[in-house]
Design a protein around this motif. Structure first.
Motif, PDB file in Angstrom:
ATOM      1  N   ARG A   1      11.923  18.195 -12.516  1.00 59.56           N
ATOM      2  CA  ARG A   1      11.412  17.912 -11.163  1.00 59.56           C
ATOM      3  C   ARG A   1      11.062  16.438 -11.017  1.00 59.56           C
ATOM      4  O   ARG A   1      11.363  15.811 -10.000  1.00 59.56           O
ATOM      5  N   ILE A   2      10.428  15.881 -12.029  1.00 60.31           N
ATOM      6  CA  ILE A   2      10.070  14.459 -12.009  1.00 60.31           C
ATOM      7  C   ILE A   2      11.332  13.603 -11.957  1.00 60.31           C
ATOM      8  O   ILE A   2      11.417  12.657 -11.165  1.00 60.31           O
ATOM      9  N   THR A   3      12.319  13.937 -12.782  1.00 60.86           N
ATOM     10  CA  THR A   3      13.572  13.178 -12.817  1.00 60.86           C
ATOM     11  C   THR A   3      14.238  13.173 -11.446  1.00 60.86           C
ATOM     12  O   THR A   3      14.663  12.126 -10.945  1.00 60.86           O
ATOM     13  N   THR A   4      14.309  14.339 -10.828  1.00 60.43           N
ATOM     14  CA  THR A   4      14.928  14.449  -9.500  1.00 60.43           C
ATOM     15  C   THR A   4      14.161  13.605  -8.483  1.00 60.43           C
ATOM     16  O   THR A   4      14.760  12.871  -7.692  1.00 60.43           O
ATOM     17  N   GLU A   5      12.847  13.687  -8.524  1.00 58.71           N
ATOM     18  CA  GLU A   5      12.027  12.925  -7.594  1.00 58.71           C
ATOM     19  C   GLU A   5      12.183  11.417  -7.833  1.00 58.71           C
ATOM     20  O   GLU A   5      12.236  10.643  -6.882  1.00 58.71           O
ATOM     21  N   LEU A   6      12.263  11.018  -9.083  1.00 59.14           N
ATOM     22  CA  LEU A   6      12.467   9.598  -9.384  1.00 59.14           C
ATOM     23  C   LEU A   6      13.790   9.103  -8.806  1.00 59.14           C
ATOM     24  O   LEU A   6      13.836   8.069  -8.141  1.00 59.14           O
ATOM     25  N   TYR A   7      14.867   9.845  -9.079  1.00 65.49           N
ATOM     26  CA  TYR A   7      16.203   9.445  -8.621  1.00 65.49           C
ATOM     27  C   TYR A   7      16.322   9.380  -7.103  1.00 65.49           C
ATOM     28  O   TYR A   7      16.944   8.473  -6.559  1.00 65.49           O
ATOM     29  N   HIS A   8      15.758  10.367  -6.431  1.00 65.43           N
ATOM     30  CA  HIS A   8      16.000  10.505  -4.995  1.00 65.43           C
ATOM     31  C   HIS A   8      14.911   9.931  -4.103  1.00 65.43           C
ATOM     32  O   HIS A   8      15.156   9.744  -2.905  1.00 65.43           O
ATOM     33  N   LYS A   9      13.753   9.650  -4.656  1.00 67.03           N
ATOM     34  CA  LYS A   9      12.646   9.208  -3.817  1.00 67.03           C
ATOM     35  C   LYS A   9      12.047   7.881  -4.293  1.00 67.03           C
ATOM     36  O   LYS A   9      12.099   6.882  -3.585  1.00 67.03           O
ATOM     37  N   HIS A  10      11.475   7.886  -5.477  1.00 67.08           N
ATOM     38  CA  HIS A  10      10.657   6.752  -5.911  1.00 67.08           C
ATOM     39  C   HIS A  10      11.454   5.516  -6.315  1.00 67.08           C
ATOM     40  O   HIS A  10      11.142   4.406  -5.874  1.00 67.08           O
ATOM     41  N   LEU A  11      12.451   5.691  -7.168  1.00 65.75           N
ATOM     42  CA  LEU A  11      13.205   4.524  -7.633  1.00 65.75           C
ATOM     43  C   LEU A  11      13.936   3.815  -6.495  1.00 65.75           C
ATOM     44  O   LEU A  11      13.883   2.577  -6.418  1.00 65.75           O
ATOM     45  N   PRO A  12      14.596   4.547  -5.588  1.00 64.35           N
ATOM     46  CA  PRO A  12      15.232   3.842  -4.464  1.00 64.35           C
ATOM     47  C   PRO A  12      14.232   3.060  -3.609  1.00 64.35           C
ATOM     48  O   PRO A  12      14.493   1.928  -3.206  1.00 64.35           O
ATOM     49  N   LYS A  13      13.074   3.645  -3.345  1.00 62.39           N
ATOM     50  CA  LYS A  13      12.063   2.984  -2.522  1.00 62.39           C
ATOM     51  C   LYS A  13      11.562   1.708  -3.201  1.00 62.39           C
ATOM     52  O   LYS A  13      11.460   0.651  -2.571  1.00 62.39           O
ATOM     53  N   MET A  14      11.293   1.774  -4.498  1.00 60.57           N
ATOM     54  CA  MET A  14      10.813   0.593  -5.212  1.00 60.57           C
ATOM     55  C   MET A  14      11.926  -0.444  -5.368  1.00 60.57           C
ATOM     56  O   MET A  14      11.673  -1.645  -5.308  1.00 60.57           O
ATOM     57  N   GLY A  15      13.155   0.020  -5.539  1.00 55.98           N
ATOM     58  CA  GLY A  15      14.286  -0.896  -5.640  1.00 55.98           C
ATOM     59  C   GLY A  15      14.532  -1.650  -4.346  1.00 55.98           C
ATOM     60  O   GLY A  15      14.803  -2.849  -4.356  1.00 55.98           O
ATOM     61  N   GLU A  16      14.430  -0.960  -3.218  1.00 57.34           N
ATOM     62  CA  GLU A  16      14.615  -1.589  -1.905  1.00 57.34           C
ATOM     63  C   GLU A  16      13.604  -2.702  -1.669  1.00 57.34           C
ATOM     64  O   GLU A  16      13.901  -3.682  -0.992  1.00 57.34           O
ATOM     65  N   GLN A  17      12.431  -2.545  -2.215  1.00 59.00           N
ATOM     66  CA  GLN A  17      11.372  -3.542  -2.022  1.00 59.00           C
ATOM     67  C   GLN A  17      11.393  -4.630  -3.094  1.00 59.00           C
ATOM     68  O   GLN A  17      10.549  -5.517  -3.086  1.00 59.00           O
TER      69      GLN A  17
ATOM     70  N   MET B   1       0.820  -1.212   0.000  1.00 59.19           N
ATOM     71  CA  MET B   1       0.000   0.000   0.000  1.00 59.19           C
ATOM     72  C   MET B   1       0.854   1.262   0.000  1.00 59.19           C
ATOM     73  O   MET B   1       0.517   2.238  -0.662  1.00 59.19           O
ATOM     74  N   GLU B   2       1.971   1.234   0.721  1.00 58.38           N
ATOM     75  CA  GLU B   2       2.865   2.389   0.725  1.00 58.38           C
ATOM     76  C   GLU B   2       3.436   2.643  -0.666  1.00 58.38           C
ATOM     77  O   GLU B   2       3.490   3.778  -1.130  1.00 58.38           O
ATOM     78  N   LEU B   3       3.856   1.589  -1.345  1.00 55.95           N
ATOM     79  CA  LEU B   3       4.409   1.758  -2.686  1.00 55.95           C
ATOM     80  C   LEU B   3       3.357   2.259  -3.670  1.00 55.95           C
ATOM     81  O   LEU B   3       3.645   3.088  -4.532  1.00 55.95           O
ATOM     82  N   LEU B   4       2.143   1.766  -3.540  1.00 58.10           N
ATOM     83  CA  LEU B   4       1.078   2.159  -4.473  1.00 58.10           C
ATOM     84  C   LEU B   4       0.370   3.448  -4.060  1.00 58.10           C
ATOM     85  O   LEU B   4      -0.442   3.965  -4.818  1.00 58.10           O
ATOM     86  N   ALA B   5       0.698   3.986  -2.902  1.00 55.11           N
ATOM     87  CA  ALA B   5       0.029   5.193  -2.409  1.00 55.11           C
ATOM     88  C   ALA B   5       0.409   6.437  -3.204  1.00 55.11           C
ATOM     89  O   ALA B   5      -0.348   7.399  -3.243  1.00 55.11           O
TER      90      ALA B   5
END
Length: 120
Positions: A72-88, A28-32
């Motif tokens: 802005r999207i690129t920065t957010e992907l690199y620093h927030k979303h991709l690491p979180k999805m990669g960790e999971q 749910m956190e990933l899909l939120a």
């Protein structure tokens, strides 16, 4: 209700029980986050993409294709979303972002979300 823990529903695994599917809170956190869902929709269809391609597609789906917005999207992907999805273990991040086959419960939730909001 369980008699030993008032206010807690009496269903699902108890603390310490083994669960073979991904933790529901993690799913749910990933899909939120909408952008994470958009990345997963795109990768589910394409299999892999570089970050610039993902940012371009997300900007297109969000209806704002300016360079500043893509940045802005690129920065957010690199620093927030991709690491979180990669960790999971949902994606693998290297030269390209690779989609990983999802376990059935996760994939079912993603498919349900896609039916409700999938951008064209």
């Amino acid at each position: 209700m369980s008699s030993d823990s008032p206010g807690k529903p009496d269903f699902g695994p108890e603390d310490g029980d083994e669960v073979s599917s991904p933790d529901l809170d993690t799913v749910m956190e990933l899909l939120a986050d909408r952008r994470r869902r958009y990345v997963l929709y795109y990768l589910q269809e394409e299999g892999s993409a570089d970050v610039a391609e993902l940012a371009e597609q997300l900007a297109r789906w969000e209806g704002e294709r300016s360079e500043k917005h893509r940045q802005r999207i690129t920065t957010e992907l690199y620093h927030k979303h991709l690491p979180k999805m990669g960790e999971q273990g949902v994606i693998e991040v290297g030269d390209e972002v690779q989609f990983v086959d999802l376990t059935p419960p996760f994939e079912e939730y993603l498919d349900l979300a896609a039916r409700q909001e999938r951008p064209l």
